[in-house]
Every structure is written in structure tokens, then in C-alpha cells.
Design a protein around this motif. Structure first.
Motif, PDB file in Angstrom:
ATOM      1  N   VAL A  44       1.216  -4.726 -14.006  1.00  0.00           N
ATOM      2  CA  VAL A  44       2.058  -5.371 -12.992  1.00  0.00           C
ATOM      3  C   VAL A  44       3.158  -4.415 -12.529  1.00  0.00           C
ATOM      4  CG1 VAL A  44       3.809  -7.174 -12.686  1.00  0.00           C
ATOM      5  CG2 VAL A  44       1.589  -7.749 -13.693  1.00  0.00           C
ATOM      6  N   ARG A  45       3.792  -3.770 -13.483  1.00  0.00           N
ATOM      7  CA  ARG A  45       4.873  -2.854 -13.138  1.00  0.00           C
ATOM      8  C   ARG A  45       4.358  -1.680 -12.284  1.00  0.00           C
ATOM      9  NH1 ARG A  45       7.416   1.134 -16.002  1.00  0.00           N
ATOM     10  NH2 ARG A  45       6.972   3.006 -14.881  1.00  0.00           N
ATOM     11  N   ARG A  46       3.166  -1.147 -12.628  1.00  0.00           N
ATOM     12  CA  ARG A  46       2.587  -0.058 -11.827  1.00  0.00           C
ATOM     13  C   ARG A  46       2.236  -0.522 -10.425  1.00  0.00           C
ATOM     14  NH1 ARG A  46       1.040   4.806 -14.564  1.00  0.00           N
ATOM     15  NH2 ARG A  46       1.312   4.565 -16.809  1.00  0.00           N
ATOM     16  N   SER A  47       1.824  -1.782 -10.278  1.00  0.00           N
ATOM     17  CA  SER A  47       1.453  -2.269  -8.950  1.00  0.00           C
ATOM     18  C   SER A  47       2.680  -2.357  -8.038  1.00  0.00           C
ATOM     19  CB  SER A  47       0.743  -3.623  -9.045  1.00  0.00           C
ATOM     20  OG  SER A  47       1.689  -4.629  -9.370  1.00  0.00           O
ATOM     21  N   ILE A  48       3.870  -2.453  -8.623  1.00  0.00           N
ATOM     22  CA  ILE A  48       5.090  -2.569  -7.808  1.00  0.00           C
ATOM     23  C   ILE A  48       5.897  -1.271  -7.796  1.00  0.00           C
ATOM     24  CG2 ILE A  48       7.273  -3.810  -7.536  1.00  0.00           C
ATOM     25  CD1 ILE A  48       5.790  -6.194  -8.981  1.00  0.00           C
ATOM     26  N   TYR A  49       6.085  -0.693  -8.951  1.00  0.00           N
ATOM     27  CA  TYR A  49       6.942   0.489  -9.059  1.00  0.00           C
ATOM     28  C   TYR A  49       6.173   1.778  -9.363  1.00  0.00           C
ATOM     29  CZ  TYR A  49      11.004  -2.619  -8.930  1.00  0.00           C
ATOM     30  OH  TYR A  49      11.963  -3.539  -8.544  1.00  0.00           O
ATOM     31  N   GLY A  50       4.841   1.705  -9.398  1.00  0.00           N
ATOM     32  CA  GLY A  50       4.045   2.902  -9.690  1.00  0.00           C
ATOM     33  C   GLY A  50       4.399   3.488 -11.036  1.00  0.00           C
ATOM     34  N   ASP A  51       4.419   4.841 -11.084  1.00  0.00           N
ATOM     35  CA  ASP A  51       4.761   5.488 -12.354  1.00  0.00           C
ATOM     36  C   ASP A  51       6.223   5.916 -12.375  1.00  0.00           C
ATOM     37  OD1 ASP A  51       4.735   7.547 -10.538  1.00  0.00           O
ATOM     38  OD2 ASP A  51       3.397   8.857 -11.690  1.00  0.00           O
ATOM     39  N   GLN A  52       7.008   5.363 -11.438  1.00  0.00           N
ATOM     40  CA  GLN A  52       8.394   5.805 -11.309  1.00  0.00           C
ATOM     41  C   GLN A  52       9.326   5.140 -12.328  1.00  0.00           C
ATOM     42  OE1 GLN A  52       9.810   5.474  -7.289  1.00  0.00           O
ATOM     43  NE2 GLN A  52       8.329   6.991  -6.572  1.00  0.00           N
ATOM     44  N   ILE A  53      10.194   5.966 -12.876  1.00  0.00           N
ATOM     45  CA  ILE A  53      11.254   5.466 -13.762  1.00  0.00           C
ATOM     46  C   ILE A  53      12.591   5.787 -13.096  1.00  0.00           C
ATOM     47  CG2 ILE A  53      12.321   5.632 -16.041  1.00  0.00           C
ATOM     48  CD1 ILE A  53       9.522   4.778 -16.423  1.00  0.00           C
ATOM     49  N   GLY A 336       3.305   9.524 -19.548  1.00  0.00           N
ATOM     50  CA  GLY A 336       2.605   9.336 -18.269  1.00  0.00           C
ATOM     51  C   GLY A 336       3.391   8.665 -17.161  1.00  0.00           C
ATOM     52  N   TYR A 337       4.733   8.714 -17.254  1.00  0.00           N
ATOM     53  CA  TYR A 337       5.544   8.220 -16.143  1.00  0.00           C
ATOM     54  C   TYR A 337       6.387   9.365 -15.606  1.00  0.00           C
ATOM     55  CZ  TYR A 337       4.407   3.711 -18.306  1.00  0.00           C
ATOM     56  OH  TYR A 337       3.759   2.652 -18.869  1.00  0.00           O
ATOM     57  N   ARG A 338       7.216   9.056 -14.621  1.00  0.00           N
ATOM     58  CA  ARG A 338       7.930  10.095 -13.910  1.00  0.00           C
ATOM     59  C   ARG A 338       9.336   9.616 -13.560  1.00  0.00           C
ATOM     60  NH1 ARG A 338       7.199  11.066  -8.233  1.00  0.00           N
ATOM     61  NH2 ARG A 338       5.955   9.174  -8.241  1.00  0.00           N
ATOM     62  N   ILE A 339      10.335  10.395 -13.980  1.00  0.00           N
ATOM     63  CA  ILE A 339      11.721  10.084 -13.599  1.00  0.00           C
ATOM     64  C   ILE A 339      11.946  10.530 -12.163  1.00  0.00           C
ATOM     65  CG2 ILE A 339      14.092  10.910 -13.941  1.00  0.00           C
ATOM     66  CD1 ILE A 339      13.803  10.493 -16.837  1.00  0.00           C
ATOM     67  N   VAL A 340      12.536   9.673 -11.343  1.00  0.00           N
ATOM     68  CA  VAL A 340      12.735  10.033  -9.940  1.00  0.00           C
ATOM     69  C   VAL A 340      14.219  10.068  -9.576  1.00  0.00           C
ATOM     70  CG1 VAL A 340      10.485   9.256  -9.141  1.00  0.00           C
ATOM     71  CG2 VAL A 340      12.375   7.609  -9.230  1.00  0.00           C
ATOM     72  N   THR A 341      14.536  10.897  -8.596  1.00  0.00           N
ATOM     73  CA  THR A 341      15.872  10.922  -8.018  1.00  0.00           C
ATOM     74  C   THR A 341      15.872   9.902  -6.895  1.00  0.00           C
ATOM     75  OG1 THR A 341      16.251  13.223  -8.577  1.00  0.00           O
ATOM     76  CG2 THR A 341      17.533  12.355  -6.754  1.00  0.00           C
TER      77      THR A 341
END
Ligand code: 5AD
Ligand code: FES
Length: 352
Positions: A44-53, A336-341
Motif C-alpha cells: 500500500v505504501r509503495r502504491s502511494i509513496y513508491g520507494d521514497q523516504i 531497498g528504499y530511497r531517501i529524497v530531498t
């Protein structure tokens, strides 16, 4: 209609974003569904926020507090706490460091410290607003009159974190001295919403006297409030509090509740909290894999970090901001996630 001989509570929770009270109690009380829960929550989280942290730079600017909450290490009556306050310049220098590291949200957190009058808070908020127009400013400074919240908002604050701690009065009164009331806490949260803040609330998992029914009441309260952010972490004992003899909260239950929250509030911003990272070296990773999508690295000056001791053995108290940032980046990439600015506003969707 098909007749199911085995009812799948995880599928039902995902579909309906809700379950009856007794089914929620059962789901929270067993570890049998944990894998399925985490997988559904992550999907569910990937469907909304993808792999972004999303990251929030946390600035703990004062550990003075006029309150005496029984669980908290910086409570007024803890004479052992070494108190500190940051100046406006020190706070701004934290923001500068954080901005350079890619943070676009600053969280100003502190005890309820009367030294910081509304005027002082507004002055600090305006200075950050002017210096960093592309950033979100989050306040986490406790219960205030509505007019104060309005003034901070007008000065440029956008978000406010205020955990309700527990939604049942009897339990609330076991955690707090009588000067504090659940009714006022709720009043604050609804005022903040009405003013236009993005609002975060939450609880401690495994706080003294908490029952699974309490947690279900918390979920019901959150359905009513519709918070944009939900922060939960395990209760962790602090020796200089009246709760020194109580055990800490459970890692598993905290992670399980993160998944339940993701399924009930698909769009919510849910941090993998420092408390979760404190009770287990991989606690934050487990939280992220179970549906959390925010981390809140510490941006406070290293010399004060140990003094903001809400609970014992808090992690990240010896690290520089840049060290925390690279540590977190590696941890997040490792699973397997990614921190974003990114300013990281809540996404709006079907659960509003
Ligand atoms: N253990 C875990 N969390 C705590 N908090 C305060 N004291 C403790 C503790 N002993 C949490 C509360 C508060 C937030 C800032 O920190 O939920 O809202
Ligand atoms: Fe702070 Fe790892 S996140 S040191």
C-alpha cells in the motif's frame, strides 16, 4: 456471495481500511499475521509513496518543561536532568546545516518551556520562514491556547506534532498528573487542524497500564481526527521517573501497529521513530519495511543531544548531523528504499 471458511483479516483491513473492534484486538494480539500484515502495508505504501523516504531534521531546542508526565525523562521534577536552551542563532545554524544536507523540513521540538514566549517562537519561526521559503516548519512544543497556535501559523509554521498519547481518559490520567487532561489535548489537536496545520499525533506502544483495547480506542480517535502524520514508538523506561520500574514496550507490537496504521490510513506520513531504533539496532529498518515512510534524523548540536533524554539509551546522541544522514542513507538503501530531498507533504487521497 462466496462463503469463506477462513476469513482473512489482513485482506479485509486492506480493502475496508477498517475492522470491527474485536478483530483489531485479535490482530494486534497475535504475531501469526505479521508477515502478511507487513507485506500488505508495504505494498500500500509503495502504491502511494513508491520507494521514497522523507526526512525531517529534528531540532531539540529546549529540555525545560513545566509538565510532569510520569513517563518522560525531561519532566519538571527530574532534578537530575541537565537543562539547556538553544538561542535563535543556534537554531538557525541547525537549519543551515540541515538544508545543506538536503532536509526540507525542520522540526522544532521541545518541552513546554515558558521561556519561549509566543513572541519568541514567532520570531524564530519567521526567521526560518524567511531564510528557507522552500521548507516546511514543524512545531512540536505541546499544548497551547488556540491564539498561540494561530500566531505561529501566521508566522510561517505549517505542521504540528502533538501525540495524544492515549485516547481513553482513565488511561490518560494514569500517565499524566491531574493538571493535564485528555479533553484539552484533543482540543489542541482539533484547533490545530482547523487553523490549517498538517497535524501529527500518536502514542507510545506498551506505555504503563496500556491494554490492546486502549490501542483500538487510539485507532478510533485517529479515524475521527484524520491526522496527516502518525508517530508511534515503544515506551522506554527512564530511571528518573515514577515509571522507572515498568518494562519497555514491545518491538513486535510496535512494528505490527505500524502496518495496521498504514492499512487504515494509507496516505499518512508514518515515521520509523528514534525510539524504535533504540529498542532494536534494526528497529527503524523493520518499521520502514512494515509501512513507515519517514525518518527524523537529529539535527541538534551534538553537545546538547544527550540532555534531551526522554528515555534511556537514545540513539544518535554522539553523531554529527552529517554522520546521521549518511548512516540513515545506507540503512534505507540497504533495505531497498530511497531517501529524497523533498518537502514531503502528505499526499491526499481516498481516506480524507
Ligand atoms: N519512552 C518513549 N517515548 C517517550 N516519549 C516521552 N517519554 C517517552 C518514553 N519514556 C514520547 C511521547 C512524546 C514524544 C515527544 O516522546 O510520546 O509525545
Ligand atoms: Fe543517527 Fe544512524 S541515524 S547515527
Amino acid at each position: 456471495m462466496m462463503i469463506h471458511d477462513t476469513w482473512d483479516p489482513v485482506a479485509a483491513l486492506r480493502r475496508d481500511k477498517d475492522l470491527p473492534d474485536d478483530a483489531l484486538v485479535e490482530l494486534l494480539d497475535t504475531d501469526k499475521m505479521d508477515e502478511a500484515l507487513a507485506a500488505a502495508a508495504d505494498s500500500v505504501r509503495r502504491s502511494i509513496y513508491g520507494d521514497q523516504i522523507y526526512v525531517r531534521g529534528l531540532i531539540e531546542f529546549t529540555n525545560y518543561c513545566k509538565n510532569d508526565c510520569y513517563y518522560c525523562g525531561i519532566r519538571r521534577d527530574n532534578r537530575m536532568a541537565e537543562r539547556y536552551r538553544l538561542t535563535k542563532e543556534e537554531i538557525l545554524s541547525c537549519c543551515k546545516k540541515g538544508y545543506a544536507l538536503g532536509y526540507r523540513t525542520f522540526v522544532l521540538q521541545g518541552g513546554e518551556d515558558p521561556f519561549y514566549t509566543d513572541e519568541k517562537i514567532c520570531d524564530i519561526v519567521s526567521a526560518i520562514r524567511t531564510g528557507y521559503p522552500d521548507c516546511a516548519i514543524t512545531l512540536s512544543i505541546g499544548e497551547k491556547p488556540r491564539e498561540s497556535y494561530q500566531a505561529y501559523f501566521d508566522a510561517g509554521a505549517n505542521r504540528y506534532l502533538l501525540r495524544h498519547e492515549t485516547a481513553e481518559e482513565e488511561h490518560y490520567n494514569k500517565l499524566h498528573p491531574k493538571e493535564l487532561s485528555l479533553a484539552n489535548r484533543k482540543r489542541c489537536l482539533f484547533d490545530l487542524k482547523e487553523i490549517g496545520y498538517q497535524v501529527g499525533t500518536g502514542i507510545m506502544v506498551g506505555s504503563p497500564y496500556q491494554t490492546t483495547k486502549n490501542i483500538v480506542a487510539d485507532l478510533r480517535f485517529m479515524q475521527e481526527l484524520k491526522p496527516d502524520m502518525i508517530g508511534i514508538g515503544p515506551f522506554i523506561t527512564h530511571r528518573e521517573t515514577p515509571f522507572a520500574a515498568f518494562p519497555k514496550g514491545s518491538l513486535k507490537l510496535t512494528v505490527r501497529l505500524i502496518s495496521v496504521l498504514r492499512l487504515m490510513f494509507p496516505y499518512a506520513l508514518i515515521p520509523a521513530t528514534t525510539a524504535l531504533g533504540t529498542i532494536h539496532p534494526l528497529g527503524r529498518e523493520m518499521g520502514l519495511e512494515a509501512g513507515a515512510n519517514v525518518v527524523m534524523p537529529n539535527l541538534s548540536p551534538v553537545q546538547v543531544r544527550k540532555k534531551y533524554e526522554l528515555y534511556e539509551n537514545k540513539i544518535c546522541t554522539g553523531e554529527e548531523a552529517a554522520e546521521c544522514k549518511s548512516c540513515l542513507e545506507q540503512r534505507v538503501a540497504g533495505i531497498g528504499y530511497r531517501i529524497v530531498t523533498d518537502i514531503g507533504d502528505v499526499k491526499r487521497g481516498g481516506n480524507e
